[in-house]
Design a protein around this motif. Structure first.
Motif, PDB file in Angstrom:
ATOM      1  N   UNK A  78       0.867  -1.200   0.160  1.00 55.06           N
ATOM      2  CA  UNK A  78      -0.093   0.019   0.096  1.00 55.06           C
ATOM      3  C   UNK A  78       1.018   1.370  -0.034  1.00 55.06           C
ATOM      4  N   UNK A  79       0.351   2.405  -0.562  1.00 59.08           N
ATOM      5  CA  UNK A  79       1.114   3.485  -0.556  1.00 59.08           C
ATOM      6  C   UNK A  79       0.266   4.592   0.199  1.00 59.08           C
ATOM      7  N   UNK A  80       0.775   5.445   1.150  1.00 57.74           N
ATOM      8  CA  UNK A  80      -0.023   6.473   1.711  1.00 57.74           C
ATOM      9  C   UNK A  80       0.517   7.779   1.107  1.00 57.74           C
ATOM     10  N   UNK A  81      -0.298   8.732   0.977  1.00 58.90           N
ATOM     11  CA  UNK A  81       0.316  10.276   0.535  1.00 58.90           C
ATOM     12  C   UNK A  81      -0.143  11.145   1.781  1.00 58.90           C
ATOM     13  N   UNK A  82       0.815  12.175   1.588  1.00 58.93           N
ATOM     14  CA  UNK A  82       0.463  13.434   2.474  1.00 58.93           C
ATOM     15  C   UNK A  82       0.750  14.739   1.908  1.00 58.93           C
ATOM     16  N   UNK A  83      -0.275  15.363   1.375  1.00 54.78           N
ATOM     17  CA  UNK A  83       0.281  16.503   0.872  1.00 54.78           C
ATOM     18  C   UNK A  83       0.109  17.906   1.852  1.00 54.78           C
ATOM     19  N   UNK A  84       1.135  18.548   1.751  1.00 49.09           N
ATOM     20  CA  UNK A  84       1.349  19.708   2.745  1.00 49.09           C
ATOM     21  C   UNK A  84       0.919  20.989   1.953  1.00 49.09           C
ATOM     22  N   UNK A  98       5.120  18.828  -5.886  1.00 51.20           N
ATOM     23  CA  UNK A  98       3.568  18.528  -5.298  1.00 51.20           C
ATOM     24  C   UNK A  98       3.704  18.668  -3.876  1.00 51.20           C
ATOM     25  N   UNK A  99       4.685  19.133  -3.325  1.00 45.40           N
ATOM     26  CA  UNK A  99       4.490  19.353  -1.721  1.00 45.40           C
ATOM     27  C   UNK A  99       3.843  18.002  -1.153  1.00 45.40           C
ATOM     28  N   UNK A 100       4.441  17.147  -1.502  1.00 47.86           N
ATOM     29  CA  UNK A 100       3.769  15.795  -1.025  1.00 47.86           C
ATOM     30  C   UNK A 100       4.822  14.725  -0.780  1.00 47.86           C
ATOM     31  N   UNK A 101       4.762  13.876   0.474  1.00 43.42           N
ATOM     32  CA  UNK A 101       5.295  12.775   0.909  1.00 43.42           C
ATOM     33  C   UNK A 101       4.654  11.757   0.708  1.00 43.42           C
TER      34      UNK A 101
END
Length: 118
Positions: free
Chosen positions: A18-24, A76-79
């Motif tokens: 699975x992959x989780x994303x976190x947009x800042x 994308x300011x995303x980790x």
């Protein structure tokens, strides 16, 4: 102030991925130190890993090292948290977090449930 919005999560069989994303979003995002944590049912919140925006340096908890990978997309300011070879004990709510006062994380995403079935 930075705001974090997570996406991803769900149900997967043991051994799956699975992959989780976190947009800042917010001001001076690159000055924040980013991290992933998780909290299983009835357990305390547990450190998973960290990443820096400028050079992508990562750290991992021993329990996930070699199975999980943290990456970032500065445009994308995303980790991201790529989770492979998942185990039932990885079942938890996963949170991304940010701080300018490492090691104290003071800004949190809304959390994402990850359930690994045996």
């Amino acid at each position: 102030q930075v705001h974090l919005v997570q996406s991803g999560g769900g149900l997967v069989q043991a051994g799956g991925s699975l992959t989780l994303s976190c947009a800042a979003s917010g001001h001076a995002i690159s000055t924040y130190f980013m991290g992933w944590f998780r909290q299983g049912s009835g357990k305390e919140r547990e450190f998973v890993g960290t990443i820096t925006w400028n050079n992508g340096l990562t750290t991992y908890a021993n329990s996930v090292k070699g199975r999980f990978t943290i990456s970032r997309d500065n445009a994308k300011n995303t980790i991201y948290l790529q989770m492979n070879s998942l185990k039932p004990e990885d079942t938890a709510v996963y949170y991304c977090a940010a701080t300018r006062r490492y090691p104290v994380f003071d800004t949190w995403g809304q959390g994402a449930q990850v359930t690994v079935s045996s």
